[in-house]
Design a protein around this motif. Structure first.
Motif, PDB file in Angstrom:
ATOM      1  N   ILE A 121      67.244  -7.299  18.414  1.00  0.00           N
ATOM      2  CA  ILE A 121      67.237  -7.695  17.002  1.00  0.00           C
ATOM      3  C   ILE A 121      65.789  -7.820  16.538  1.00  0.00           C
ATOM      4  O   ILE A 121      64.968  -8.482  17.173  1.00  0.00           O
ATOM      5  CB  ILE A 121      67.954  -9.032  16.750  1.00  0.00           C
ATOM      6  N   HIS A 122      65.510  -7.172  15.418  1.00  0.00           N
ATOM      7  CA  HIS A 122      64.216  -7.313  14.738  1.00  0.00           C
ATOM      8  C   HIS A 122      64.454  -8.145  13.479  1.00  0.00           C
ATOM      9  O   HIS A 122      65.414  -7.921  12.750  1.00  0.00           O
ATOM     10  CB  HIS A 122      63.670  -5.929  14.385  1.00  0.00           C
ATOM     11  N   TRP A 123      63.587  -9.102  13.257  1.00  0.00           N
ATOM     12  CA  TRP A 123      63.715 -10.027  12.121  1.00  0.00           C
ATOM     13  C   TRP A 123      62.789  -9.519  11.035  1.00  0.00           C
ATOM     14  O   TRP A 123      61.616  -9.871  10.986  1.00  0.00           O
ATOM     15  CB  TRP A 123      63.381 -11.447  12.591  1.00  0.00           C
ATOM     16  N   HIS A 124      63.324  -8.673  10.190  1.00  0.00           N
ATOM     17  CA  HIS A 124      62.489  -7.905   9.280  1.00  0.00           C
ATOM     18  C   HIS A 124      61.786  -8.785   8.242  1.00  0.00           C
ATOM     19  O   HIS A 124      62.437  -9.477   7.463  1.00  0.00           O
ATOM     20  CB  HIS A 124      63.316  -6.823   8.575  1.00  0.00           C
ATOM     21  N   GLY A 125      60.454  -8.698   8.248  1.00  0.00           N
ATOM     22  CA  GLY A 125      59.656  -9.410   7.250  1.00  0.00           C
ATOM     23  C   GLY A 125      59.201 -10.788   7.698  1.00  0.00           C
ATOM     24  O   GLY A 125      58.418 -11.430   7.008  1.00  0.00           O
ATOM     25  N   TYR A 146      65.019 -12.298   3.776  1.00  0.00           N
ATOM     26  CA  TYR A 146      64.686 -11.391   4.882  1.00  0.00           C
ATOM     27  C   TYR A 146      65.981 -10.824   5.433  1.00  0.00           C
ATOM     28  O   TYR A 146      67.061 -11.113   4.939  1.00  0.00           O
ATOM     29  CB  TYR A 146      63.894 -12.151   5.959  1.00  0.00           C
ATOM     30  N   TRP A 147      65.884 -10.019   6.484  1.00  0.00           N
ATOM     31  CA  TRP A 147      67.118  -9.517   7.095  1.00  0.00           C
ATOM     32  C   TRP A 147      66.868  -9.175   8.542  1.00  0.00           C
ATOM     33  O   TRP A 147      65.715  -9.170   8.984  1.00  0.00           O
ATOM     34  CB  TRP A 147      67.707  -8.367   6.294  1.00  0.00           C
ATOM     35  N   TYR A 148      67.945  -8.949   9.263  1.00  0.00           N
ATOM     36  CA  TYR A 148      67.790  -8.599  10.673  1.00  0.00           C
ATOM     37  C   TYR A 148      68.582  -7.339  10.986  1.00  0.00           C
ATOM     38  O   TYR A 148      69.612  -7.067  10.375  1.00  0.00           O
ATOM     39  CB  TYR A 148      68.180  -9.763  11.580  1.00  0.00           C
ATOM     40  N   HIS A 149      68.052  -6.601  11.946  1.00  0.00           N
ATOM     41  CA  HIS A 149      68.687  -5.333  12.316  1.00  0.00           C
ATOM     42  C   HIS A 149      68.221  -4.936  13.705  1.00  0.00           C
ATOM     43  O   HIS A 149      67.232  -5.481  14.205  1.00  0.00           O
ATOM     44  CB  HIS A 149      68.362  -4.259  11.266  1.00  0.00           C
ATOM     45  N   PRO A 150      68.888  -3.983  14.341  1.00  0.00           N
ATOM     46  CA  PRO A 150      68.466  -3.550  15.674  1.00  0.00           C
ATOM     47  C   PRO A 150      67.153  -2.781  15.587  1.00  0.00           C
ATOM     48  O   PRO A 150      66.815  -2.219  14.537  1.00  0.00           O
ATOM     49  CB  PRO A 150      69.578  -2.598  16.128  1.00  0.00           C
ATOM     50  N   HIS A 151      66.417  -2.743  16.684  1.00  0.00           N
ATOM     51  CA  HIS A 151      65.195  -1.929  16.730  1.00  0.00           C
ATOM     52  C   HIS A 151      65.191  -1.081  17.985  1.00  0.00           C
ATOM     53  O   HIS A 151      64.227  -1.040  18.746  1.00  0.00           O
ATOM     54  CB  HIS A 151      63.949  -2.800  16.647  1.00  0.00           C
ATOM     55  N   ARG A 152      66.309  -0.425  18.186  1.00  0.00           N
ATOM     56  CA  ARG A 152      66.449   0.519  19.285  1.00  0.00           C
ATOM     57  C   ARG A 152      67.515   1.504  18.808  1.00  0.00           C
ATOM     58  O   ARG A 152      68.559   1.058  18.318  1.00  0.00           O
ATOM     59  CB  ARG A 152      66.900  -0.231  20.538  1.00  0.00           C
ATOM     60  N   MET A 209      56.777   2.760   4.057  1.00  0.00           N
ATOM     61  CA  MET A 209      55.963   2.333   5.206  1.00  0.00           C
ATOM     62  C   MET A 209      56.049   0.824   5.405  1.00  0.00           C
ATOM     63  O   MET A 209      55.798   0.052   4.484  1.00  0.00           O
ATOM     64  CB  MET A 209      54.514   2.779   5.017  1.00  0.00           C
ATOM     65  N   HIS A 210      56.392   0.450   6.620  1.00  0.00           N
ATOM     66  CA  HIS A 210      56.624  -0.961   6.954  1.00  0.00           C
ATOM     67  C   HIS A 210      55.708  -1.409   8.092  1.00  0.00           C
ATOM     68  O   HIS A 210      55.639  -0.758   9.123  1.00  0.00           O
ATOM     69  CB  HIS A 210      58.091  -1.147   7.365  1.00  0.00           C
ATOM     70  N   LEU A 211      55.047  -2.535   7.865  1.00  0.00           N
ATOM     71  CA  LEU A 211      54.193  -3.135   8.886  1.00  0.00           C
ATOM     72  C   LEU A 211      54.876  -4.387   9.426  1.00  0.00           C
ATOM     73  O   LEU A 211      55.333  -5.230   8.644  1.00  0.00           O
ATOM     74  CB  LEU A 211      52.825  -3.491   8.278  1.00  0.00           C
ATOM     75  N   HIS A 212      54.953  -4.502  10.727  1.00  0.00           N
ATOM     76  CA  HIS A 212      55.554  -5.693  11.332  1.00  0.00           C
ATOM     77  C   HIS A 212      54.568  -6.862  11.360  1.00  0.00           C
ATOM     78  O   HIS A 212      53.356  -6.662  11.457  1.00  0.00           O
ATOM     79  CB  HIS A 212      55.963  -5.405  12.782  1.00  0.00           C
ATOM     80  N   GLY A 213      55.128  -8.075  11.314  1.00  0.00           N
ATOM     81  CA  GLY A 213      54.346  -9.281  11.604  1.00  0.00           C
ATOM     82  C   GLY A 213      53.359  -9.721  10.542  1.00  0.00           C
ATOM     83  O   GLY A 213      52.692 -10.739  10.703  1.00  0.00           O
ATOM     84  N   PHE A 251      54.029  -0.064  12.869  1.00  0.00           N
ATOM     85  CA  PHE A 251      53.732   0.350  11.504  1.00  0.00           C
ATOM     86  C   PHE A 251      54.438   1.695  11.365  1.00  0.00           C
ATOM     87  O   PHE A 251      53.993   2.676  11.958  1.00  0.00           O
ATOM     88  CB  PHE A 251      52.214   0.489  11.359  1.00  0.00           C
ATOM     89  N   HIS A 252      55.538   1.729  10.648  1.00  0.00           N
ATOM     90  CA  HIS A 252      56.349   2.947  10.667  1.00  0.00           C
ATOM     91  C   HIS A 252      57.076   3.162   9.348  1.00  0.00           C
ATOM     92  O   HIS A 252      57.124   2.277   8.497  1.00  0.00           O
ATOM     93  CB  HIS A 252      57.363   2.889  11.815  1.00  0.00           C
ATOM     94  N   CYS A 253      57.639   4.358   9.215  1.00  0.00           N
ATOM     95  CA  CYS A 253      58.454   4.630   8.038  1.00  0.00           C
ATOM     96  C   CYS A 253      59.818   3.993   8.245  1.00  0.00           C
ATOM     97  O   CYS A 253      60.434   4.149   9.292  1.00  0.00           O
ATOM     98  CB  CYS A 253      58.612   6.123   7.806  1.00  0.00           C
ATOM     99  N   HIS A 254      60.287   3.247   7.230  1.00  0.00           N
ATOM    100  CA  HIS A 254      61.592   2.599   7.342  1.00  0.00           C
ATOM    101  C   HIS A 254      62.720   3.481   6.834  1.00  0.00           C
ATOM    102  O   HIS A 254      63.861   3.031   6.717  1.00  0.00           O
ATOM    103  CB  HIS A 254      61.599   1.249   6.631  1.00  0.00           C
ATOM    104  N   MET A 255      62.403   4.730   6.517  1.00  0.00           N
ATOM    105  CA  MET A 255      63.494   5.677   6.373  1.00  0.00           C
ATOM    106  C   MET A 255      63.817   6.044   7.805  1.00  0.00           C
ATOM    107  O   MET A 255      63.021   6.697   8.498  1.00  0.00           O
ATOM    108  CB  MET A 255      63.063   6.856   5.524  1.00  0.00           C
TER     109      MET A 255
HETATM  110 CU1  C2O Z   1      62.959  -3.331   9.538  1.00  0.00          CU
HETATM  111 CU2  C2O Z   1      60.390  -1.781  12.367  1.00  0.00          CU
HETATM  112  O1  C2O Z   1      61.718  -2.553  11.008  1.00  0.00           O
END
Ligand code: C2O
Ligand code: CU
Length: 460
Positions: A86-90, A126-132, A396-400, A440-444
């Motif tokens: 689980i990734h805790w987005h944002g 915020y939201w949560y989703h898998p990261h695999r 483009m999404h940056l974690h943390g 740091f990745h594209c969230h599409m």
């Molecule tokens: Cu919403 Cu790398 O994730």
């Protein structure tokens, strides 16, 4: 003996039985969150249920709510037949809790568990989703809201989360499983044919004229950009990607890229007997996403424009001393990318890349490598020029961290995901104040799966 209905049973057990159970229920270690297969009703009942993967068996997953500054402790139990996290987005959390599989933690194997434990220091949506295997796992339904309440609740009549999902369903209402579809990956991604709000294709909530509703809108679509509007309601955009705007802005239309959120205060203007709507504005027309049939009106007189929500403790980048970086997006259909490096350091032609399922590159590299985009010192000020050399939009999404867009030397709203239109160039700034390895990745998610992945290293 007369049969006892469940409702009566609960009502008659009383405090004597319920109270001793409470401390155990409240004991955080015991609270699990389970990813598993389920069947849910996403379409009108005559079509039957859809087989999904869901947190706690529901779509969307359990709405997690806590107060700013509180700790979230959840044991993730993986009941899928493939690894997940689980990734805790944002959420600006500790790196070890970020949930990036194979990167900040080992993926949780089928039957395995992992304890997530962090403090939510920022209020917001915020939201949560898998990261695999994220594209498939999110497209099959794994997503849930994570709401962090302000310590002092703002003055609204209702607080509603609207989590939007985009499904690609076949005529039997089953999820089309063409996840590694090269055509989607090279273009705008996996665009579905069925939108739901909170798992419902026709989400409805009655309201009253004059009510102020807080709408927490979350775009969890794998790839679809949403353009949202309102009818019969006048609103204010209060926050983006969880972070309050310095000054609320009038809401007319808003574009949400995948993973982006908006908090809107919507004042119901429709009259009793009418219906207000949150709409999706699409090429084929304007559709209702959420309907608010109006029954009666509040006694209160119309409210004045809201003041801003209290700011979160995010550092502002100092641009003069900021280190300058560049992130160039390349590839995709009509992108003319000739070649790119892969994780093994070898450069491959576009044809060879496609054989490996890679279609996109960031700074010349397709997919994750052990080379970060940059090694940043803790507390370093950074500005990143984002250059979209492709014919497609990217989110483009940056974690943390949250960042701010820099335009003409001024800083825009705090965000964790930025929509880059084709050929666009934009610049963002942030303070690298969270130690660890941050993706740091594209969230599409179709683009992410096909190479649009990078990361920064913040050393303490
Ligand atoms: Cu919403 Cu790398 O994730
Ligand atoms: Cu992209």
């Amino acid at each position: 003996m007369k049969p006892v209905t469940r409702r009566k049973f609960i009502a008659s057990t009383g405090a004597g039985l319920l109270l001793p159970a409470l401390p155990r229920l409240a004991c955080a270690q015991d609270i699990a969150i389970e990813a598993k297969a389920a069947a849910v009703q996403l379409v009108p009942p005559e079509y039957g249920k859809t087989d999904v993967w869901a947190y706690d068996g529901s779509v969307p997953g359990t709405s997690l709510r806590l107060r700013q500054g509180e700790r979230l402790r959840r044991t993730f139990i993986n009941q899928l037949d493939q690894p997940s996290t689980i990734h805790w987005h944002g959420i600006r959390l500790e790196n070890a809790m970020d949930g990036a599989a194979g990167f900040t933690q080992e993926a949780v194997p089928p039957g395995g568990r992992f304890l997530y434990d962090f403090i939510a220091k920022d209020a917001g949506t915020y939201w949560y989703h898998p990261h695999r295997n994220t594209l498939e796992q999110v497209s099959r339904g794994l997503a849930g809201p994570l709401i962090v309440e302000e310590t002092e609740a703002p003055d609204v009549d209702d607080d509603l989360t609207l989590l939007i999902q985009d499904w690609r369903l076949d005529p039997d209402a089953q999820i089309v499983s063409d996840f590694a579809n090269l055509h989607d990956m090279a273009h705008a991604g996996r665009i579905g044919n069925h939108l739901t709000v909170n798992g419902d294709q026709a989400w409805v909530r009655t309201a009253q004229t004059g009510q102020r509703l807080r709408l927490r809108i979350i775009n969890t679509a794998s790839d679809r950009i949403l353009r949202l509007g309102g009818e019969g309601l006048a609103g204010y955009v209060m926050a983006l990607d969880g972070m309050p705007l310095r000054q609320p802005e009038a809401f007319r239309e808003i574009v949400l890229a995948p993973a982006q959120r908006a908090d809107i205060f919507a004042d119901i203007a429709a009259q009793p007997g009418e219906t207000a709507h949150l709409t999706s504005i699409e090429r084929q027309g304007t559709f209702s996403l959420a309907a608010f049939p109006v029954k009666g009106s509040t006694a209160k007189i119309a409210r004045s424009a809201p003041g801003p929500l209290p700011p979160n403790p995010v550092a502002t980048p100092r641009l003069e001393e900021a280190r300058k970086l560049e992130l160039v997006m390349e590839g995709g259909a009509m992108g003319q990318m000739a070649s790119a490096r892969m994780a093994d350091g070898k450069t491959r032609s576009m044809r060879e890349l496609i054989d490996q399922g890679m279609i996109w590159a960031l700074n010349g590299t397709a997919g994750m490598t052990d080379q970060p985009l940059a090694d940043l010192g803790l507390g370093e000020n950074v500005r990143v020029r984002l250059v979209n050399r492709t014919a497609w939009p990217h989110a483009m999404h940056l974690h943390g961290h949250h960042f701010q867009e820099i335009s003409d030397g001024t800083l825009g709203p705090l965000r964790d995901t930025i929509l880059m239109m084709p050929r666009e160039e934009r610049e963002i700034g942030f303070v690298a104040d969270n130690p660890g390895r941050w993706m740091f990745h594209c969230h599409m998610l179709s683009h992410q799966a096909a190479g649009m992945m990078s990361w920064v290293n913040v050393t303490s």
